[in-house]
Design a protein around this motif. Sequence first.
Motif, PDB file in Angstrom:
ATOM      1  N   GLN A  16      -3.811   5.375 -14.067  1.00  0.00           N
ATOM      2  CA  GLN A  16      -2.877   4.756 -12.937  1.00  0.00           C
ATOM      3  C   GLN A  16      -3.853   4.135 -11.940  1.00  0.00           C
ATOM      4  O   GLN A  16      -4.932   4.371 -11.755  1.00  0.00           O
ATOM      5  CB  GLN A  16      -1.760   5.603 -12.288  1.00  0.00           C
ATOM      6  CG  GLN A  16      -2.508   6.838 -11.691  1.00  0.00           C
ATOM      7  CD  GLN A  16      -1.462   7.685 -11.208  1.00  0.00           C
ATOM      8  OE1 GLN A  16      -1.358   9.060 -11.402  1.00  0.00           O
ATOM      9  NE2 GLN A  16      -0.514   7.189 -10.416  1.00  0.00           N
ATOM     10  N   ARG A  17      -3.071   3.398 -11.095  1.00  0.00           N
ATOM     11  CA  ARG A  17      -3.846   2.820  -9.928  1.00  0.00           C
ATOM     12  C   ARG A  17      -2.969   2.946  -8.632  1.00  0.00           C
ATOM     13  O   ARG A  17      -1.776   2.920  -8.699  1.00  0.00           O
ATOM     14  CB  ARG A  17      -3.985   1.206 -10.094  1.00  0.00           C
ATOM     15  CG  ARG A  17      -5.088   0.909 -11.236  1.00  0.00           C
ATOM     16  CD  ARG A  17      -5.279  -0.507 -11.255  1.00  0.00           C
ATOM     17  NE  ARG A  17      -6.006  -0.913 -12.151  1.00  0.00           N
ATOM     18  CZ  ARG A  17      -6.806  -2.242 -12.575  1.00  0.00           C
ATOM     19  NH1 ARG A  17      -6.158  -3.279 -11.979  1.00  0.00           N
ATOM     20  NH2 ARG A  17      -7.464  -2.333 -13.534  1.00  0.00           N
ATOM     21  N   MET A  32      -4.627  14.443  -4.406  1.00  0.00           N
ATOM     22  CA  MET A  32      -3.323  14.802  -4.404  1.00  0.00           C
ATOM     23  C   MET A  32      -2.649  14.854  -5.822  1.00  0.00           C
ATOM     24  O   MET A  32      -1.924  15.703  -6.134  1.00  0.00           O
ATOM     25  CB  MET A  32      -2.564  14.313  -3.070  1.00  0.00           C
ATOM     26  CG  MET A  32      -1.165  14.890  -2.951  1.00  0.00           C
ATOM     27  SD  MET A  32      -0.150  13.875  -1.656  1.00  0.00           S
ATOM     28  CE  MET A  32      -0.056  12.519  -2.242  1.00  0.00           C
ATOM     29  N   LYS A  33      -2.689  13.449  -6.211  1.00  0.00           N
ATOM     30  CA  LYS A  33      -1.890  13.246  -7.317  1.00  0.00           C
ATOM     31  C   LYS A  33      -2.333  14.203  -8.461  1.00  0.00           C
ATOM     32  O   LYS A  33      -1.653  14.755  -9.409  1.00  0.00           O
ATOM     33  CB  LYS A  33      -1.870  11.884  -8.031  1.00  0.00           C
ATOM     34  CG  LYS A  33      -1.167  10.916  -7.123  1.00  0.00           C
ATOM     35  CD  LYS A  33       0.336  11.349  -7.146  1.00  0.00           C
ATOM     36  CE  LYS A  33       1.073  10.651  -6.230  1.00  0.00           C
ATOM     37  NZ  LYS A  33       2.781  11.365  -6.250  1.00  0.00           N
ATOM     38  N   HIS A  34      -3.798  14.256  -8.495  1.00  0.00           N
ATOM     39  CA  HIS A  34      -4.358  15.236  -9.740  1.00  0.00           C
ATOM     40  C   HIS A  34      -3.808  16.449  -9.220  1.00  0.00           C
ATOM     41  O   HIS A  34      -3.717  17.317 -10.333  1.00  0.00           O
ATOM     42  CB  HIS A  34      -6.044  14.945  -9.622  1.00  0.00           C
ATOM     43  CG  HIS A  34      -6.653  15.795 -10.408  1.00  0.00           C
ATOM     44  ND1 HIS A  34      -7.048  17.277 -10.358  1.00  0.00           N
ATOM     45  CD2 HIS A  34      -7.168  15.586 -11.801  1.00  0.00           C
ATOM     46  CE1 HIS A  34      -7.468  17.868 -11.409  1.00  0.00           C
ATOM     47  NE2 HIS A  34      -7.457  16.604 -12.366  1.00  0.00           N
ATOM     48  N   GLU A  77      -7.895  -0.448  -3.616  1.00  0.00           N
ATOM     49  CA  GLU A  77      -7.102  -0.323  -4.981  1.00  0.00           C
ATOM     50  C   GLU A  77      -8.267   0.570  -5.540  1.00  0.00           C
ATOM     51  O   GLU A  77      -9.362   0.216  -6.002  1.00  0.00           O
ATOM     52  CB  GLU A  77      -6.816  -1.332  -5.600  1.00  0.00           C
ATOM     53  CG  GLU A  77      -5.742  -1.126  -6.992  1.00  0.00           C
ATOM     54  CD  GLU A  77      -5.599  -2.130  -7.861  1.00  0.00           C
ATOM     55  OE1 GLU A  77      -4.463  -2.628  -7.743  1.00  0.00           O
ATOM     56  OE2 GLU A  77      -6.417  -2.523  -8.747  1.00  0.00           O
ATOM     57  N   ILE A  78      -7.837   1.877  -5.997  1.00  0.00           N
ATOM     58  CA  ILE A  78      -8.528   2.779  -6.754  1.00  0.00           C
ATOM     59  C   ILE A  78      -7.617   3.164  -8.024  1.00  0.00           C
ATOM     60  O   ILE A  78      -6.436   3.244  -8.115  1.00  0.00           O
ATOM     61  CB  ILE A  78      -8.989   4.240  -5.899  1.00  0.00           C
ATOM     62  CG1 ILE A  78      -9.707   3.493  -4.816  1.00  0.00           C
ATOM     63  CG2 ILE A  78      -9.449   5.161  -6.992  1.00  0.00           C
ATOM     64  CD1 ILE A  78     -10.006   4.721  -3.907  1.00  0.00           C
ATOM     65  N   GLY A  79      -8.365   3.410  -9.343  1.00  0.00           N
ATOM     66  CA  GLY A  79      -7.704   3.789 -10.385  1.00  0.00           C
ATOM     67  C   GLY A  79      -8.488   4.913 -11.058  1.00  0.00           C
ATOM     68  O   GLY A  79      -9.761   5.139 -10.741  1.00  0.00           O
ATOM     69  N   ASN A  80      -7.748   5.593 -12.028  1.00  0.00           N
ATOM     70  CA  ASN A  80      -8.253   6.852 -12.658  1.00  0.00           C
ATOM     71  C   ASN A  80      -8.141   6.470 -14.189  1.00  0.00           C
ATOM     72  O   ASN A  80      -8.561   7.522 -14.975  1.00  0.00           O
ATOM     73  CB  ASN A  80      -7.700   7.913 -12.217  1.00  0.00           C
ATOM     74  CG  ASN A  80      -6.351   8.216 -12.518  1.00  0.00           C
ATOM     75  OD1 ASN A  80      -5.747   7.092 -13.155  1.00  0.00           O
ATOM     76  ND2 ASN A  80      -5.634   9.274 -12.024  1.00  0.00           N
ATOM     77  N   ALA A 122       0.932  -1.141  -0.053  1.00  0.00           N
ATOM     78  CA  ALA A 122      -0.119   0.023  -0.024  1.00  0.00           C
ATOM     79  C   ALA A 122       1.004   1.126   0.197  1.00  0.00           C
ATOM     80  O   ALA A 122       0.980   1.878   1.040  1.00  0.00           O
ATOM     81  CB  ALA A 122      -0.758   0.239   1.195  1.00  0.00           C
ATOM     82  N   GLU A 123       1.668   1.294  -1.193  1.00  0.00           N
ATOM     83  CA  GLU A 123       2.597   2.615  -1.193  1.00  0.00           C
ATOM     84  C   GLU A 123       1.835   3.951  -1.048  1.00  0.00           C
ATOM     85  O   GLU A 123       2.584   4.667  -0.728  1.00  0.00           O
ATOM     86  CB  GLU A 123       3.526   2.295  -2.617  1.00  0.00           C
ATOM     87  CG  GLU A 123       4.247   1.074  -2.313  1.00  0.00           C
ATOM     88  CD  GLU A 123       5.285   0.958  -3.303  1.00  0.00           C
ATOM     89  OE1 GLU A 123       5.255   1.729  -4.375  1.00  0.00           O
ATOM     90  OE2 GLU A 123       6.191   0.201  -3.401  1.00  0.00           O
ATOM     91  N   ALA A 124       0.710   4.208  -1.488  1.00  0.00           N
ATOM     92  CA  ALA A 124       0.125   5.312  -1.508  1.00  0.00           C
ATOM     93  C   ALA A 124      -0.353   5.830  -0.104  1.00  0.00           C
ATOM     94  O   ALA A 124      -0.115   6.939   0.429  1.00  0.00           O
ATOM     95  CB  ALA A 124      -1.217   5.276  -2.286  1.00  0.00           C
TER      96      ALA A 124
END
Length: 532
Positions: free
Chosen positions: A497-498, A525-527, A491-494, A383-385
Amino acid sequence: MTVNSSHQLWIYDTTLRDGTQREGLSVSLEDKLRIARRLDELGIPFIEGGWPGANPKDVELFWQLKEQPLKQAQIVPFCSTRRPNKQASCEPMLQAILAAGTNWVTIFGKSWDLHVTEGIKTSLAENLEMIRDTITYLHGHGRRVIYDAEHWFDGYKHNRDYALQTLKTAVAAGAEWLVLCDTNGGTLPHEISQIVTDVKKNFPEHIQLGIHTHNDSDTAIANALAGVMAGVTMVQGTINGYGERCGNANLCSLIPNLQLKLGYKCISPDRLSNLAQTSHFVSEVVNLASDEHAPFVGRSAFAHKGGIHVSAVQRNPLTYEHIEPEKVGNSRRIVISEQAGISNVLAKASGFGIKLEKNHPATRQILQRLKELESQGYQFEAAEASFELLMRSVLQTRPSFFQVKGFQIHCDLGSSLETTKALATVKVAVIGEDIWEAAEGNGPVAAMDAALRKALVKFYPQINTFELTDYKVRILNGHSGTSATTRAMVEIGNGQQRWTTIGVSNNILEASYQAVVQGLEYGLMKHSQLNG
């Protein structure tokens, strides 16, 4: 197709036929077409498509590939020799093979006298005639024939002279390849070497040999390598080692071993770098989880967890890596866990784009916090995020997009367990405004996720692109019964990326809530980072 170099090997993929015989694996026509085209892009020269006479799906596959051919690969149909006491010209299944319209065909026949007398209940002489008649008939219709000698190694061990006679019959009838099959998967590498060497002595140099190994003794790859070292020039196998019982030789390990370790030419180096992606693609299409610990192509194949390992790899990757991961399309990963050291933290920080110095107090704080949380049941290596969010919290650089002030979940079982519905209500503070929202789902986590999105989407429209793609729960101390600690991973993706986040609590909904909230926060945050 002939061998033009002493170092050339021909890879023959049978994922679409032998691979689909794996228990629990099922593919549609469209799936088979997608896999065939991906293997073609990888540079596989022979792709076995299936048995056209056995089912309509395979008939349609070959018809479609006639209409839209592959770019470079030879698509090959598979079939047995004719039945005992029949004529090849009158066999309907051989008519289907001809109708496939391919240049090459693969025919398998019996090598083991036990299978002849007990399996198909005929004489040894008639079995030889079945091989001769079938290959002669197909060869006479312009087909180039690969002969798979089924149960070859068992047949050789029980009746060497007769097994060799079956091969000589196939060659005399026009077969261009003789493929020696360890169909039961019980042969060991030293036996493969000895038997292949003996076979080569009994045939002229221009006769080309192949190897087809099964993994029932967990030696399929070793056996295939032994066959190559003894002189075979065709290697048959499947992507990810899929196949009946324990599977077939895994091409995702065989190809890099042959090419990078032994110097044989299998596929071009630029295509070899697509191997990991091909492995993952096929596993997705057949709906089987990728083996994260698979050699060469697995996510953990070049993952480093111990602090001493990480420190050494950062100085020189050769210290703990047998090849450069990029050669097979993989990448090095530094894993964060309770076994981590300062080197792990610094490596992960660099990967996250965070500048962190070895002697900075925050570095020790991050490491200490990591170890504390992992002792409670967190597992950041998967769970690196969540670990990046933890790191930014310690550094006080974690952005705040919203605050959940509370949530409630109500489950309605209805008249039967099959109609379970959940209703979630959440109270969220966003930019100084309190928002109440409710949403339904087919379970409590789905309902909670839907309610959070509903509350946040008017402020952050990009949430519409976020999709919850996986949800896992694990009980960490089952002896505690219903009060056991639960680990939830989301796990979430857009679409591009996931990312994976984690929550731990003795309340399964609380653990799930932590993971879902972090997942949405990380995506925002990534967005924000990408869009200024």
